[in-house]
Design an enzyme around this catalytic site. Structure first.
Site, PDB file in Angstrom:
ATOM      1  N   TYR A   1       0.858  -1.183   0.000  1.00 44.44           N
ATOM      2  CA  TYR A   1       0.000   0.000   0.000  1.00 44.44           C
ATOM      3  C   TYR A   1       0.893   1.231   0.000  1.00 44.44           C
ATOM      4  CZ  TYR A   1      -3.466   3.433   1.668  1.00 44.44           C
ATOM      5  OH  TYR A   1      -4.290   4.530   1.805  1.00 44.44           O
TER       6      TYR A   1
ATOM      7  N   ASP B   1       9.430   2.924  -0.793  1.00 40.68           N
ATOM      8  CA  ASP B   1       8.384   3.589  -0.010  1.00 40.68           C
ATOM      9  C   ASP B   1       8.687   3.315   1.467  1.00 40.68           C
ATOM     10  OD1 ASP B   1       4.728   3.432   0.197  1.00 40.68           O
ATOM     11  OD2 ASP B   1       6.262   4.403   1.435  1.00 40.68           O
TER      12      ASP B   1
ATOM     13  N   LYS C   1       4.915   9.893   8.369  1.00 37.24           N
ATOM     14  CA  LYS C   1       4.770   9.368   9.744  1.00 37.24           C
ATOM     15  C   LYS C   1       5.800   9.939  10.724  1.00 37.24           C
ATOM     16  CE  LYS C   1       2.588   5.194   7.883  1.00 37.24           C
ATOM     17  NZ  LYS C   1       1.204   5.154   8.345  1.00 37.24           N
TER      18      LYS C   1
HETATM   19  P1  KE4 Z   1      -0.712   8.494   4.255  1.00 37.61           P
HETATM   20  O1  KE4 Z   1      -1.252   9.136   2.988  1.00 37.61           O
HETATM   21  O2  KE4 Z   1      -1.773   7.691   4.985  1.00 37.61           O
HETATM   22  O3  KE4 Z   1       0.011   9.498   5.167  1.00 37.61           O
HETATM   23  O4  KE4 Z   1       0.423   7.459   3.832  1.00 37.61           O
HETATM   24  C1  KE4 Z   1       0.128   6.483   2.877  1.00 37.61           C
HETATM   25  C2  KE4 Z   1       1.117   5.338   3.037  1.00 37.61           C
HETATM   26  C3  KE4 Z   1       2.121   5.205   2.099  1.00 37.61           C
HETATM   27  N1  KE4 Z   1       3.037   4.205   2.189  1.00 37.61           N
HETATM   28  C4  KE4 Z   1       2.987   3.315   3.215  1.00 37.61           C
HETATM   29  C5  KE4 Z   1       4.009   2.233   3.286  1.00 37.61           C
HETATM   30  C6  KE4 Z   1       1.978   3.418   4.206  1.00 37.61           C
HETATM   31  O5  KE4 Z   1       1.940   2.519   5.219  1.00 37.61           O
HETATM   32  C7  KE4 Z   1       1.021   4.444   4.114  1.00 37.61           C
HETATM   33  C8  KE4 Z   1      -0.110   4.595   5.113  1.00 37.61           C
HETATM   34  N2  KE4 Z   1      -0.209   3.609   6.109  1.00 37.61           N
HETATM   35  C9  KE4 Z   1      -1.546   3.357   6.640  1.00 37.61           C
HETATM   36  C10 KE4 Z   1      -1.417   2.222   7.648  1.00 37.61           C
HETATM   37  N3  KE4 Z   1      -1.355   0.966   6.989  1.00 37.61           N
HETATM   38  C11 KE4 Z   1      -2.189   4.581   7.201  1.00 37.61           C
HETATM   39  C12 KE4 Z   1      -3.379   4.330   8.097  1.00 37.61           C
HETATM   40  C13 KE4 Z   1      -4.688   4.637   7.412  1.00 37.61           C
HETATM   41  O6  KE4 Z   1      -4.793   4.521   6.183  1.00 37.61           O
HETATM   42  O7  KE4 Z   1      -5.634   5.021   8.165  1.00 37.61           O
END
Ligand code: KE4
Length: 427
Positions: A144, A239, A267
């Protein structure tokens, strides 16, 4: 546990927010029950509005590597806010953040701040396409990278949890250039390059996937991706939104000794405030506006509050040997959970890389999405609910990662293991 006030709030939230939440996985739909509403958090603990206390292993999905409300981070935000919260013009903290990222991650010669991990990966892919003049991107099943259209293809995290790994609303034309391979399958990647000669701009990969649970790169896999991209004139994009500054000071690229062309972050570098970043070789980054033809922008990019909180978070990582501590806690949790599962006679695969982990209910190894899909998700849901009742808050989906922080103690881990011993016997 009494959840009366949370239930009342959730009923109200459902009137105004789709599913009652601002991000799908928070809705607990994969594990049953309704989400609790947080009143406050400090260190590794969270209190909900009904006064229930939990040991927290979600850590706001990764940013809280120092626990919640760390005094240094709170102080940094307070001291910065009184001078203004956003200017839309350069401020010194942006330069300091860039210097720190570059110092910690040598592959990053230049970096661009943005406001989420989604923005970071979306922009990195646009940059890779602009720099190479090619259109296709390889991603891996179950990884993801945020919710940008072209990446919602066999995506993990909430997209997988709710059965929409290929989201509705994304025209086929937007994903036709996204090629898929199973994680840890180098032959599949080589076949894609053979079938698309000169057309692949790059590979984007979670160097340690944390959005189908957690599984590790097999020996040689990441090295193979580096080799095949160099051989084919494509870029390697790590990523590290989740792994960055978590699995090592310099992220997974330091832990596994790989030098990607571009890296994405988020994060931890925001200390809990909205943030994203992408960076890499200067010759690539200089393709970005205002220098080059690849456009990317953001009103709040590099805003002083997120920079101040993120700088405090990174300084804490630099000042203390956090990773030895996180490894100690991780080993205690891993061995305790394995013992608890063994004594309960339940098949559990406990995967861990540093301070990110996941328990799958299966007796088979989990090295990719297909393996993860074989785990018993109903049993996971019972495990989640049981642990919550015991005061332990785990990620509310099998397809998420758990996170340790420097605020967790041996006593917190031991209490978690005892809770698991109680719960695993009943599920
Ligand atoms: P954000 O757009 O949510 O800040 O980041 C996207 C993203 C990109 N790459 C990786 C490896 C990630 O884990 C994420 C976002 N992680 C999720 C948790 N699996 C965010 C939590 C959510 O979607 O509520």
């Amino acid at each position: 546990m009494d959840h009366q006030l949370s239930e009342e709030l959730f009923r109200k939230a459902l009137q105004y927010l789709p599913g009652g939440v601002n991000s799908p996985v928070r809705a607990f739909r994969a594990v049953g029950g309704n989400p609790f509403f947080v009143n406050k958090a400090r260190g590794c603990r969270i209190w909900d509005v009904d006064g229930n206390e939990y040991v927290d292993y979600v850590g706001t999905w990764g940013p809280a590597i120092h626990g919640h409300a760390h005094p240094r981070i709170v102080q940094a935000v307070q001291e910065t806010a009184v001078y203004g919260t956003s200017f839309g013009i350069p401020n010194p903290l942006e330069v300091k953040m860039a210097e720190m990222i570059r110092r910690l991650v040598p592959s990053v010669e230049k970096v661009r701040m943005c406001n989420s991990g989604t923005e970071a990966t979306m922009s990195a892919i646009r940059l890779a396409r602009g720099f190479t003049g090619r259109e296709k991107i390889i991603k891996f099943e179950g990884c993801y990278h945020g919710h940008a259209d072209s990446l919602l293809v066999k995506a993990g995290s909430g997209a997988l949890t709710f059965g929409y790994p290929d989201s509705a609303g994304v025209p086929a034309a937007f994903t036709q250039h996204t090629l898929l391979a199973p994680y840890n399958d180098l032959d599949a990647v080589k076949a894609l390059f053979a079938a698309n000669p000169g057309a692949i701009a790059g590979i984007i990969v979670e160097p340690v996937p944390g959005n189908s649970g957690v599984f590790a790169p097999l020996p040689g896999f990441l090295e193979g991706l580096r080799e095949v991209t160099e051989k084919n004139g494509a870029l390697l994009i790590f990523d590290e939104v989740m792994t960055g500054f978590r699995v090592a000071k310099g992220g997974a690229q330091e832990r596994f000794g790989i030098k990607p062309d571009l890296s994405c972050f988020g994060k931890i570098i925001g200390g809990g405030l909205p943030v994203g970043a992408f960076g890499g070789r200067a010759e690539i980054m200089d393709y970005l506006a205002p220098l080059g033809p690849v456009y990317q922008a953001g009103t709040l990019s590099g805003n002083p509050l997120a920079m101040a909180a993120g700088i405090a978070s990174l300084e804490l990582l630099l000042e203390n040997d956090c990773y030895t501590r996180l490894e100690q806690l991780g080993q205690q949790l891993e061995s305790g959970m394995r013992d608890a599962a063994k004594s309960a006679g339940i098949p559990v695969r406990f995967n861990r890389v540093g301070a990110m982990f996941c328990a799958y209910f299966t007796d088979q190894p989990v090295c990719n999405l297909a393996d993860a899909m074989k785990s018993d998700r109903e049993r996971f849901a019972r495990y989640f609910r049981g642990m919550l009742e015991q005061g332990v808050f785990l990620a509310p989906s099998q397809f998420e990662a758990g996170f340790l922080s420097t605020a967790h103690t041996e006593a917190d881990i031991e209490a978690t293991i005892q809770a698991a011993r109680t719960v695993l016997k009943k599920i």
